[in-house]
Write an enzyme that holds these catalytic residues in place. Structure first.
Site, mmCIF file in Angstrom:
data_model
loop_
_atom_site.group_PDB
_atom_site.id
_atom_site.type_symbol
_atom_site.label_atom_id
_atom_site.label_comp_id
_atom_site.label_asym_id
_atom_site.label_seq_id
_atom_site.Cartn_x
_atom_site.Cartn_y
_atom_site.Cartn_z
ATOM 1 N N ARG A 81 -10.522 -2.647 3.961
ATOM 2 C CA ARG A 81 -10.224 -2.635 5.397
ATOM 3 C C ARG A 81 -9.409 -1.407 5.770
ATOM 4 O O ARG A 81 -8.534 -0.981 5.016
ATOM 5 C CB ARG A 81 -9.428 -3.890 5.782
ATOM 6 C CG ARG A 81 -10.213 -5.177 5.691
ATOM 7 C CD ARG A 81 -9.384 -6.364 6.155
ATOM 8 N NE ARG A 81 -8.285 -6.648 5.246
ATOM 9 C CZ ARG A 81 -7.448 -7.682 5.397
ATOM 10 N NH1 ARG A 81 -7.593 -8.498 6.428
ATOM 11 N NH2 ARG A 81 -6.482 -7.894 4.525
ATOM 12 N N THR B 193 -6.624 -12.094 2.771
ATOM 13 C CA THR B 193 -7.729 -11.446 2.072
ATOM 14 C C THR B 193 -8.822 -12.435 1.697
ATOM 15 O O THR B 193 -9.894 -12.023 1.251
ATOM 16 C CB THR B 193 -7.236 -10.753 0.789
ATOM 17 O OG1 THR B 193 -6.642 -11.736 -0.086
ATOM 18 C CG2 THR B 193 -6.221 -9.674 1.106
ATOM 19 N N ARG C 208 -6.459 0.642 7.257
ATOM 20 C CA ARG C 208 -5.060 0.292 7.486
ATOM 21 C C ARG C 208 -4.596 0.798 8.840
ATOM 22 O O ARG C 208 -5.008 1.857 9.290
ATOM 23 C CB ARG C 208 -4.186 0.890 6.376
ATOM 24 C CG ARG C 208 -4.508 0.359 4.993
ATOM 25 C CD ARG C 208 -3.673 1.036 3.912
ATOM 26 N NE ARG C 208 -4.080 0.571 2.578
ATOM 27 C CZ ARG C 208 -4.272 1.363 1.539
ATOM 28 N NH1 ARG C 208 -4.091 2.668 1.654
ATOM 29 N NH2 ARG C 208 -4.632 0.854 0.379
ATOM 30 N N THR D 34 3.410 14.118 -4.215
ATOM 31 C CA THR D 34 2.780 15.136 -3.375
ATOM 32 C C THR D 34 1.261 15.214 -3.594
ATOM 33 O O THR D 34 0.642 16.248 -3.371
ATOM 34 C CB THR D 34 3.403 16.514 -3.659
ATOM 35 O OG1 THR D 34 3.269 16.807 -5.064
ATOM 36 C CG2 THR D 34 4.874 16.538 -3.284
ATOM 37 N N LYS E 135 2.543 2.178 -5.109
ATOM 38 C CA LYS E 135 3.299 1.682 -6.265
ATOM 39 C C LYS E 135 2.577 1.958 -7.571
ATOM 40 O O LYS E 135 3.210 2.226 -8.587
ATOM 41 C CB LYS E 135 3.557 0.181 -6.114
ATOM 42 C CG LYS E 135 4.481 -0.185 -4.964
ATOM 43 C CD LYS E 135 4.758 -1.681 -4.898
ATOM 44 C CE LYS E 135 3.541 -2.501 -4.581
ATOM 45 N NZ LYS E 135 2.990 -2.215 -3.218
ATOM 46 N N GLY E 136 1.236 1.842 -7.543
ATOM 47 C CA GLY E 136 0.475 1.995 -8.780
ATOM 48 C C GLY E 136 0.720 3.323 -9.458
ATOM 49 O O GLY E 136 0.916 3.388 -10.671
ATOM 50 N N ASP F 49 0.822 -1.219 0.000
ATOM 51 C CA ASP F 49 0.000 0.000 0.000
ATOM 52 C C ASP F 49 0.853 1.265 0.000
ATOM 53 O O ASP F 49 0.431 2.312 0.492
ATOM 54 C CB ASP F 49 -0.949 0.029 1.213
ATOM 55 C CG ASP F 49 -1.790 -1.226 1.327
ATOM 56 O OD1 ASP F 49 -2.381 -1.621 0.313
ATOM 57 O OD2 ASP F 49 -1.845 -1.816 2.424
ATOM 58 N N ALA G 119 -3.638 -7.794 -4.380
ATOM 59 C CA ALA G 119 -3.019 -6.477 -4.504
ATOM 60 C C ALA G 119 -4.045 -5.499 -5.055
ATOM 61 O O ALA G 119 -5.039 -5.890 -5.654
ATOM 62 C CB ALA G 119 -1.804 -6.544 -5.425
ATOM 63 N N GLY G 120 -3.790 -4.222 -4.860
ATOM 64 C CA GLY G 120 -4.688 -3.222 -5.406
ATOM 65 C C GLY G 120 -3.967 -1.918 -5.660
ATOM 66 O O GLY G 120 -3.249 -1.418 -4.797
ATOM 67 N N HIS G 121 -4.108 -1.381 -6.857
ATOM 68 C CA HIS G 121 -3.527 -0.085 -7.202
ATOM 69 C C HIS G 121 -4.650 0.880 -7.507
ATOM 70 O O HIS G 121 -5.498 0.609 -8.360
ATOM 71 C CB HIS G 121 -2.620 -0.183 -8.436
ATOM 72 C CG HIS G 121 -1.382 -0.988 -8.218
ATOM 73 N ND1 HIS G 121 -0.741 -1.082 -7.010
ATOM 74 C CD2 HIS G 121 -0.654 -1.743 -9.085
ATOM 75 C CE1 HIS G 121 0.332 -1.844 -7.134
ATOM 76 N NE2 HIS G 121 0.398 -2.266 -8.365
ATOM 77 N N GLN H 26 2.255 -6.067 -3.243
ATOM 78 C CA GLN H 26 2.520 -6.077 -1.803
ATOM 79 C C GLN H 26 3.816 -5.308 -1.479
ATOM 80 O O GLN H 26 4.188 -4.409 -2.215
ATOM 81 C CB GLN H 26 2.565 -7.507 -1.252
ATOM 82 C CG GLN H 26 1.222 -8.209 -1.202
ATOM 83 C CD GLN H 26 0.910 -8.951 -2.477
ATOM 84 O OE1 GLN H 26 1.765 -9.557 -3.105
ATOM 85 N NE2 GLN H 26 -0.342 -8.931 -2.882
#
Length: 431
Positions: free
Chosen positions: A305, A130, A307, A416, A16-17, A13, A39-41, A226
């Site tokens: 969820r 997950t 974090r 930013t 990265k995406g 998290d 994973a999720g971007h 991840q």
């Protein structure tokens, strides 16, 4: 010409995406090398929000090829749904723009049931999976009973593997787990074969294909999922994912040699988050932690969820650097620190009265570690959208300089804000 690997330096998290999407402009191929749809971007491009779980974010760039390598485990239904969502948003997804390795293993319906059954049976010792079947799919892979994508086009082989696996799974469901139904061979078979036709245009032997691309002078961006602390070998085991998340797996997970990697970029949040169970030395339960969670919108792109949030942990990131190599850092979410009076960075741990500067391999020792902090003055000005170091508040520049000192690598890219354009590039990893 350069080939660049992107890895997460924390518990995932890290953003990265967005960095992958940014660097894809200079890459010809974006290759995903491990993980699954756990994973999720989340990307924001020209005000449009995209959430990707399997497909590399290169798919959003015209003229680029996205590739999902043999190190990934694929849920065909989730993948097809992701394609349909992109098509609905006007993003073309064809066999020319997306390649799937015929060697990758499939997440079968029974893998998800096994995932849920095991987590339920653990009771108080839950891992925080997950529930998407990732772990059981990797287990079948290393147990040499997995079903690979290419197997779907060999009906005799597929039928034999599926029949054998279902006999084993149904025995477990009937004799070990409670409240879970068995699986019907014909139902599972027909579902998978129907999905195989949707996938056919994307399937190829991606290892030779990718090496040919590099041989012809194409630049490749290798994308991991991840983060380093979720690595099955070097992370906070057993509170980890089921694959190797470090840069070395960019090679094994796509079929290229290590000499073809030129630059490793570690993505690091200006603070730390993690999802699920396991030790987290810098976790905050006060107003500062609440600020980070709310301003950073810290909810999982895949699970939804909340974090867990804490200060930046330099011990963790230095551990990541050792296992992956780190030529440069992409520091993300600096703007979340705007308005904080004091900012802390963990520089070492107190373990039972002894100061240590490394992350223990013993999970119980790590749970007893107390963070030792350096403190830095915060800033009240906004850093959102800053594209030049001179535009940043002096205290923010001081924080970045200290991050470089404590992590032992330069900040090459500074994020930013969530949009593609809200980025400050100090060093181009492709140059």
């Amino acid at each position: 010409m350069a080939n660049v690997v992107i890895v997460g330096a924390q518990w995932g998290d890290e953003g990265k995406g967005k960095i992958v999407d940014l660097l894809t402009e200079q890459a010809d191929v974006v290759a995903r090398f491990q993980g699954g749809n756990n994973a999720g971007h989340t990307l924001v491009v020209d005000g449009v929000k995209y959430v990707l779980h399997l497909i590399p974010s290169g798919i959003l760039r015209e003229g680029k090829v996205s590739m999902i390598g043999n190190g990934v485990v694929l849920d065909p239904g989730v993948f097809i749904q992701e394609i349909d969502e992109l098509l609905a948003l006007g993003v073309p997804v064809t066999g020319d723009s997306l390649k799937l390795s015929n060697r990758m293993h499939l997440i079968m319906p029974y893998h998800k049931a096994l995932d849920a059954a095991r987590e339920s049976k653990r009771a108080g010792g839950k891992i925080g999976t997950t529930g998407r079947g990732i772990g059981p799919a990797y287990e079948d892979k290393v147990g040499r009973r997995g079903i690979r994508l290419g197997d779907l086009y060999n009906r005799e082989l597929f039928d034999a593997k599926l029949q054998e696996n279902l006999e084993f799974v149904n025995f477990l469901m009937a004799n070990y787990y409670e409240g879970f139904e068995s699986f019907d061979f014909k139902t599972v078979r027909e579902e998978l074969l129907g999905q195989a036709e949707r996938l056919r245009q994307y399937v190829t032997d991606t290892g030779p294909w990718l090496n040919d691309q590099i041989d012809s002078g194409k630049q490749v961006l290798f994308e991991g999922a991840q983060g380093a602390l979720l690595d099955v070998d070097h992370g906070t085991y057993p509170y980890v994912t089921s694959s190797v998340t470090g840069s070395a797996n960019a090679c094994a997970g796509t079929g290229v040699g290590p000499k073809r990697i030129d630059y490793v970029m570690a993505i690091c949040k200006a603070y730390t988050t993690r999802v699920g169970g396991g030790p987290f030395p810098t976790e905050l339960f006060d107003e500062d932690g609440k600020h980070l969670g709310e301003k950073g919108h810290e909810f999982g792109a895949t699970t939804g969820r909340p974090r867990r949030c804490g200060w930046l942990d330099a011990v963790v990131v230095r551990h990541s650097a050792r296992m992956s190599g780190m030529d440069g850092i992409a520091l993300t979410k600096l703007d979340v620190l705007d308005g904080m009076q004091t900012i802390k960075v963990c520089v070492a741990y107190d373990l039972d009265g002894e100061t240590i500067d490394y992350m223990p391999g013993d999970i119980e020792e790590l749970a007893r570690c107390k963070p030792i902090y350096e403190e830095f003055p915060g800033w009240s000005e906004s850093t959102v959208g800053c594209k030049d170091m001179a535009d940043l508040p002096e205290a923010a520049r001081n924080y970045i300089a200290n991050v470089e000192r404590l992590l032992g690598a330069p900040v090459a890219i500074l994020s930013t804000g969530p949009d593609r354009n809200e980025t400050l590039i100090r060093t181009n990893p492709f140059s």
